[in-house]
Enzyme design. Structure first.
Site, mmCIF file in Angstrom:
data_model
loop_
_atom_site.group_PDB
_atom_site.id
_atom_site.type_symbol
_atom_site.label_atom_id
_atom_site.label_comp_id
_atom_site.label_asym_id
_atom_site.label_seq_id
_atom_site.Cartn_x
_atom_site.Cartn_y
_atom_site.Cartn_z
ATOM 1 N N GLY A 124 4.988 0.022 -2.234
ATOM 2 C CA GLY A 124 4.329 0.288 -3.314
ATOM 3 C C GLY A 124 2.981 0.964 -3.107
ATOM 4 O O GLY A 124 2.662 1.651 -1.843
ATOM 5 N N SER A 125 1.808 0.478 -3.697
ATOM 6 C CA SER A 125 0.321 1.246 -3.503
ATOM 7 C C SER A 125 -0.294 0.587 -2.523
ATOM 8 O O SER A 125 0.006 -0.841 -2.204
ATOM 9 C CB SER A 125 -0.221 1.244 -4.847
ATOM 10 O OG SER A 125 -0.662 -0.119 -5.213
ATOM 11 N N GLU A 157 5.199 -0.896 3.132
ATOM 12 C CA GLU A 157 5.430 0.515 3.234
ATOM 13 C C GLU A 157 4.661 0.925 1.937
ATOM 14 O O GLU A 157 4.844 0.967 0.775
ATOM 15 C CB GLU A 157 7.081 0.903 2.964
ATOM 16 C CG GLU A 157 6.932 2.367 3.410
ATOM 17 C CD GLU A 157 7.092 3.333 2.157
ATOM 18 O OE1 GLU A 157 6.101 3.681 1.996
ATOM 19 O OE2 GLU A 157 8.130 3.210 1.527
ATOM 20 N N GLY A 186 1.543 4.117 1.294
ATOM 21 C CA GLY A 186 1.330 5.497 1.062
ATOM 22 C C GLY A 186 0.318 6.208 2.024
ATOM 23 O O GLY A 186 0.659 6.446 3.217
ATOM 24 N N CYS A 191 6.081 8.670 -1.878
ATOM 25 C CA CYS A 191 5.176 8.236 -0.846
ATOM 26 C C CYS A 191 5.002 9.211 0.464
ATOM 27 O O CYS A 191 4.085 9.360 0.913
ATOM 28 C CB CYS A 191 5.535 6.867 -0.520
ATOM 29 S SG CYS A 191 7.190 6.719 0.040
ATOM 30 N N GLU A 201 -4.537 9.701 -2.309
ATOM 31 C CA GLU A 201 -3.028 10.115 -2.584
ATOM 32 C C GLU A 201 -3.146 10.381 -4.035
ATOM 33 O O GLU A 201 -2.949 9.323 -4.875
ATOM 34 C CB GLU A 201 -2.304 8.956 -2.050
ATOM 35 C CG GLU A 201 -0.683 9.345 -2.478
ATOM 36 C CD GLU A 201 0.088 8.165 -1.940
ATOM 37 O OE1 GLU A 201 1.301 8.381 -1.797
ATOM 38 O OE2 GLU A 201 -0.428 7.123 -1.921
ATOM 39 N N PHE A 225 -0.424 11.153 -6.082
ATOM 40 C CA PHE A 225 0.691 10.509 -6.731
ATOM 41 C C PHE A 225 1.174 11.347 -8.048
ATOM 42 O O PHE A 225 1.296 10.862 -8.884
ATOM 43 C CB PHE A 225 0.777 8.938 -6.949
ATOM 44 C CG PHE A 225 1.969 8.408 -6.300
ATOM 45 C CD1 PHE A 225 2.387 8.478 -5.195
ATOM 46 C CD2 PHE A 225 2.819 7.972 -7.399
ATOM 47 C CE1 PHE A 225 3.699 7.819 -4.837
ATOM 48 C CE2 PHE A 225 4.064 7.424 -6.911
ATOM 49 C CZ PHE A 225 4.358 7.196 -5.526
#
Length: 491
Positions: A236-237, A258, A260, A292, A386, A388
Site C-alpha cells: 500500500g501507500s 511493499e 511505492g 506502484c 508519487e 498514482f
C-alpha cells in the site's frame, strides 16, 4: 476483447455481512455496499470487520495452523494445484468481476487471473523444496537448521491489483505451513479477498486456515498489534506503511512492506521515438497510473524530448476512457472520488509550480483523461511525489550523469527502466539507479512472479517478496541438535 460473464464461483449472498473462516457463518459488525467505479452501480454488499472481529479471526487461524503445518508436503502442495485449476476453470467470470470492481479494463482482469494461476503453481512447489541445512558441528552431534512457519501471518492488501497483490503473500504463506488472516481493501473486497476465499474453499483448504475480513483502519491496527500474529505483509501507500512498520516494531514483529516511491523511465537520445513513446505511455497510464511500478517520471534526453512529447500528446488525445468492463476503452475510472481529487490536486499544483499541461488534466465522473506534463523538475509536486494517477511527467536531461542524478532525487522506488539500442550504456546507467527492479529496453511495470519484488527507501523496508524471497519471508530459522546420549557435564 470483451468477456462474457459465466456465473459459477462468485455469489454475493455468501459474504453479505459475513467473514470467511473456511465457511460463511461468521457475521461481522457492520455491512457496506461496494459500487462499480465506472457505473456507480452496486457490485456487492460485504461485511466490515471491527477490531473484535479481527481478534476473533486471529484466534480461529491460530487454532487451525498447527495441524496444517504438520500435514505432509504433498498434501499441502495438492491444494494449490487444485486452486490453480479452479482459477483456470472460472477464468472469464473472475476476470470480468475484477474489471468491474477495480475499474480496470478486461485485459487487466485477465492478467490478474493468469498471474493467480502462476502464483498457485509456484506456491505448490514450496513445500517440496528442501526446508533446511545440515550444519558443521562437533563429532557425535547432528546439527540442523530448518525453516519453520511463523504461525499466523497477517496480510493487508491494496485496491489496485487486489488479487495478485493479496495472493502473492497468501499463497506462499499458506504453502509454507502458516495460517493467514487477510484484510482486503474495502473498495475491492471481492477481488482482493473473497475470490481467494472461494477458490481455496473449493480446493479443499482445511477450515480456519484462511480468514478473510474486509475492514477499515481499526481492524487493520488490531491485526498488526495482535501478539498472536508474528508477521505482517502489507502492500500500500508509504504513509500507511510507515504506521504499520512503527506498530510492528513496537510489538517485535516481522514486517514485509511493499510501498511505492518514484519510478523513473529514462529515454536516451538514440532511442526510437515511436517505441519509446509507446513504452512511456503504457508505463504511465496503464490502469490509470494506479500502479506502484508506474513510470512516474519520464526522463528524456533534450534532443529527443520534442519527438516524445508530440507522440505522447497524440496518444493522450486519442485513447478512449470509460467503463473498462465494456471492452471498448483503453483506460477505466479511478478507484473513487477521494483518489481522483487527490490526483487532480497534484496536477493543478504542478501546473501552478511551473509544469506545462500538454494534454488531459480533466475528468468526467471518475474517468480522468490521460495527462501529459512537460517542464517537470525537482520542486514540482508531480516530480517530488508519487502521483498514482494517469500522468506522463516529462523531465529533460543533457548527460547520463544528469539523468542518474535526477532519477536518484527521491526517497527510493520500486522500478526503473532505460531505453536505448546501446545496451551496454543503458545497463551502466541502470546499475547506478536506486531501484529494486531495473529493466533495459522496457517500461517500468513488470513482474513475472518468479522474481524478487521490492525496492529501497519508500519502496519498502529493504526486503522482497516473490520467487526466491518467499521462503525467507514466510518462514524462520530453527536450530536443532541431536546426540546419541547426554554427555557428562562438570556440574
Amino acid at each position: 476483447m470483451g468477456v462474457s460473464e459465466k456465473p459459477g464461483l462468485l455469489d454475493n449472498r455468501l459474504w453479505a455481512g459475513k467473514a470467511f473462516d473456511g465457511a460463511w457463518s461468521t457475521a461481522l459488525s457492520t455491512a457496506r455496499d461496494v459500487a462499480e467505479p465506472a457505473t456507480g452501480q452496486l457490485f456487492s454488499r460485504v461485511g466490515i470487520a471491527s477490531a473484535a472481529d479481527m481478534q476473533a479471526a486471529v484466534g480461529r487461524a491460530q487454532q487451525a495452523q498447527a495441524a496444517w503445518a504438520a500435514l505432509g508436503p504433498r498434501e499441502r502442495a495438492a491444494v494449490f494445484h487444485r486452486a490453480a485449476s479452479i482459477f483456470e476453470q472460472h477464468f472469464d467470470e473472475l476476470a470480468l468481476a475484477i474489471a468491474r470492481e477495480t475499474g480496470g479494463i478486461v485485459p487487466k482482469g485477465q492478467h490478474e487471473v493468469r498471474e493467480a494461476v502462476t502464483l498457485c503453481h509456484l506456491a505448490a512447489a514450496l513445500p517440496m523444496q528442501a526446508q533446511g541445512q545440515v550444519l558443521p558441528s562437533t563429532p557425535g552431534r547432528l546439527s540442523i537448521a530448518r525453516r519453520v512457519p511463523h504461525g499466523v501471518v497477517g496480510v493487508i492488501s491494496p485496491f489496485n491489483f487486489p488479487l495478485i497483490l493479496g495472493l502473492r503473500s497468501v499463497a506462499p504463506a499458506l504453502a509454507l505451513g502458516n495460517a493467514v488472516v487477510l484484510k482486503p481493501d474495502t473498495r475491492t473486497p471481492v477481488s482482493g479477498g473473497f475470490i481467494m476465499a472461494r477458490v481455496f474453499e473449493e480446493a479443499g483448504l482445511p477450515k480456519g486456515l484462511l480468514q478473510v475480513l474486509p475492514g477499515d483502519a481499526e481492524a487493520g491496527e488490531a491485526l498488526v498489534v495482535d501478539e498472536r500474529v508474528p508477521m505482517i505483509a502489507f502492500t500500500g501507500s508509504p504513509v500507511v506503511g510507515r504506521r504499520i512498520g512503527a506498530l510492528a516494531g513496537q510489538h517485535l514483529k516481522k514486517v514485509s512492506l511493499e510501498l511505492g516511491g518514484a519510478n523513473n523511465l529514462i529515454i536516451l537520445e538514440d532511442a526510437d521515438p515511436d517505441a519509446a513513446a509507446s513504452a512511456a505511455a503504457f508505463g504511465a497510464w496503464f490502469h490509470q497510473g494506479q500502479i506502484c511500478m508506474a513510470a512516474n517520471r519520464i526522463l528524456v534526453h533534450e534532443s529527443i524530448a520534442d519527438a516524445i512529447l508530440q507522440r505522447l500528446v497524440g496518444k493522450a488525445t486519442h485513447l478512449p476512457v470509460g467503463d473498462g468492463a465494456s471492452g471498448q476503452v483503453a483506460m477505466g475510472p479511478m478507484i473513487d472520488a477521494k483518489q481522483l481529487q487527490r490526483f487532480d490536486k497534484v496536477i493543478q499544483d504542478s501546473v501552478a509550480q511551473g509544469a506545462k499541461l500538454e494534454a488531459g488534466g480533466s475528468y468526467d465522473g471518475l474517468c480522468y483523461k490521460p495527462t501529459v506534463l512537460s517542464g517537470v523538475k525537482p520542486g514540482i509536486r508531480s516530480f517530488d511525489e508519487e502521483p498514482f494517477g494517469p500522468v506522463a511527467n516529462l523531465v529533460t536531461f543533457r548527460t547520463d550523469d544528469e539523468a542518474v542524478q535526477l532519477a536518484n532525487t527521491s526517497q527510493g522506488g520500486l522500478a526503473a527502466a532505460v531505453i536505448s539500442p546501446s545496451v551496454g550504456r543503458a545497463m551502466a546507467i541502470g546499475q547506478r539507479l536506486r531501484a529494486g527492479m531495473v529493466h533495459i529496453n522496457d517500461q517500468t511495470v513488470n513482474d513475472e512472479c518468479t522474481n524478487p519484488f521490492g525496492g529501497p527507501g519508500v519502496g519498502g523496508n529493504g526486503g522482497s517478496v516473490g520467487g526466491p524471497a518467499d521462503i525467507d519471508e514466510y518462514t524462520q530459522w530453527q536450530w536443532i541438535t541431536v546426540k546419541d546420549a547426554p554427555p557428562a557435564f562438570p556440574f
